[in-house]
Design a protein around this motif. Sequence first.
Motif, PDB file in Angstrom:
ATOM      1  N   HIS A  55       2.045   8.032  -6.244  1.00 37.58           N
ATOM      2  CA  HIS A  55       1.696   6.978  -5.284  1.00 37.58           C
ATOM      3  C   HIS A  55       0.644   7.509  -4.315  1.00 37.58           C
ATOM      4  N   HIS A  71      -3.575   6.735  -2.388  1.00 37.25           N
ATOM      5  CA  HIS A  71      -4.558   5.748  -1.924  1.00 37.25           C
ATOM      6  C   HIS A  71      -5.970   6.336  -1.978  1.00 37.25           C
ATOM      7  N   ASN A  99      -2.433   1.410  -4.842  1.00 35.44           N
ATOM      8  CA  ASN A  99      -1.071   1.094  -4.429  1.00 35.44           C
ATOM      9  C   ASN A  99      -0.996   0.183  -3.207  1.00 35.44           C
ATOM     10  N   CYS A 100       0.217  -0.284  -2.943  1.00 32.78           N
ATOM     11  CA  CYS A 100       0.543  -1.104  -1.754  1.00 32.78           C
ATOM     12  C   CYS A 100      -0.293  -2.377  -1.667  1.00 32.78           C
ATOM     13  N   SER A 133      -6.552  -2.383  -3.874  1.00 31.62           N
ATOM     14  CA  SER A 133      -7.365  -1.606  -4.808  1.00 31.62           C
ATOM     15  C   SER A 133      -8.827  -1.833  -4.457  1.00 31.62           C
ATOM     16  N   GLY A 165      -4.509  -4.094  -7.072  1.00 32.35           N
ATOM     17  CA  GLY A 165      -3.719  -4.534  -5.939  1.00 32.35           C
ATOM     18  C   GLY A 165      -3.570  -6.046  -5.865  1.00 32.35           C
ATOM     19  N   SER A 187       0.166  -3.580  -8.248  1.00 34.31           N
ATOM     20  CA  SER A 187       0.900  -3.123  -7.065  1.00 34.31           C
ATOM     21  C   SER A 187       0.952  -4.234  -6.032  1.00 34.31           C
ATOM     22  N   ALA A 229       4.372  -1.703  -9.292  1.00 33.84           N
ATOM     23  CA  ALA A 229       4.675  -0.767  -8.202  1.00 33.84           C
ATOM     24  C   ALA A 229       4.669  -1.540  -6.893  1.00 33.84           C
ATOM     25  N   HIS A 249       5.416  -1.879  -2.731  1.00 36.03           N
ATOM     26  CA  HIS A 249       5.826  -1.649  -1.346  1.00 36.03           C
ATOM     27  C   HIS A 249       6.587  -2.913  -0.983  1.00 36.03           C
ATOM     28  N   ALA A 294       8.081   1.683  -4.197  1.00 37.97           N
ATOM     29  CA  ALA A 294       7.255   2.666  -3.506  1.00 37.97           C
ATOM     30  C   ALA A 294       7.971   3.248  -2.294  1.00 37.97           C
ATOM     31  N   ASP A 333       1.642   9.243  -1.014  1.00 36.82           N
ATOM     32  CA  ASP A 333       1.256   8.027  -0.286  1.00 36.82           C
ATOM     33  C   ASP A 333       0.020   8.301   0.565  1.00 36.82           C
TER      34      ASP A 333
END
Length: 482
Positions: free
Chosen positions: A60, A62, A88-89, A92, A141, A172, A203, A205, A234, A394
């Motif tokens: 995970h 960024h 992630n989260c 993207s 994302g 994500s 994935a 959050h 996540a 992260d």
Amino acid sequence: MFDLLIHNGKIIDGTGAPWYWADLAVRDGVIVQVGSVLGDALRKIDAGGAYVTPGFIDIHTHSDESVLVKPTAVSKISQGVTTEVIGNCGYSAAPALGGARQAILSNLAELEISLTWESYAEYLHIVSKACPVVNIYPLVGHGTLRLASQNSGREIEKLLEEALMQGARGLSTGLVYPPGCFASTEELVQLCCLVQRYGGIYASHIRDEGDQLLAALTEAIEIGERSGVSVEVAHLKAAGPANHGKTVQALELIAEARERGVDIAFDAYPYTASSTGLKSLLPRWTHAGGQQAFWDRLTDPKLEIQLELDTAEIVAARGGWSAVRLSAASNPRDQEIMGLTLEKVAQQRGLDPWQVVKELLLGNPNGVEVICFTMDQVDVDRVICHPWVSYGSDATSRSPQGVLAKSKPHPRAYGTFPRIFKEYVSERKLMRVEEAVRKMTSGPATRLSLNRRGLIKPGMAADLTCFDLAGIEDQATYMQPH
């Protein structure tokens, strides 16, 4: 004749099995022999009794844009990381279309690079041309797709399928951040059905990591159950003093879901502090309608009292103003306060903490990053030591020099993997070194369907890490993270 021969090393193969003495030979980037190797090599390394393991997988991260700034990925490769999962989260760096283009431009402005792509395929081509030293496993994302499509359901689905066809390995979500926080469960199930058809991973959050942690986790399980997609939760945590201990129930929920056949697991980092944008401390209603609506509300005197009360309530649930430390801002005036808590800055400036928050947001339109000390060590230990966990920093890849050395990021950017070995293996002896390596290698490789990585055996890609357990240490701190 081999390209590389490593001898005198203790092999940890990634399965969790005990280490063993062996030589290891590599040809054309592939492990070809493990054992007593006969033959010569262009390059030889005497491991000197150190451990030789598969390269670590940071599940995970960024590093979507930073990998273009510094393909050397110093903060990751120095931890033994050879593969990063980006996107992630819910964010993207592609597709750079519609409203997503401005969000991506804002990030790139901080890194002093230009936006030269639109589609997901074009972005991956530019990443490939940069030749990063780490392998890149890209997700697309959900928030970026929503912005790119102006939140149109059919357009989101169309852009998602294009990204999956062009190389994205999954989807994500960042369900605490706009615009993802406005998505319904139904929307996410629909998108994940598409991801599942392409063999991708989801994935997430999840929607809340505090008071509503269990409800948010239940939603992630429902999405996996209804769509059939593999779910990766996540940075599993229980945030805020009132929620400490809830990881027990969270892990029980995950175990029950797995017994029903839901393919769900989770990742974590070994710290009691999280990191996020300062905007996320403001109530959800301030973000409805996009960026301009947010700025309008922030400067509307009629909303001032309500904003202050709601924000104070959110911060109190996270541990108070003294638990929120500033880590990054673009305004030169604010550089001297990076590393300080909001409470300390308020005292220095003779202001109410809310006024500090408002000044920082208005003075840094590209965003302010904060570190929040919200977790309990017992919860962190419980998650880090669980057999189903994978490890993720992260974090964006960093460098001690240049534009990536700006600010005071969370020390997890440099310290996640060595911290596991130093604290959990060597000092507190909460797990065996072989088990820690499994959670960094074959564990995440299996979650990500990386069939040629994560193990030491002939035929596997030669992503390798070598370290002396007695000498490995995380040196990054909150005040000196680089």
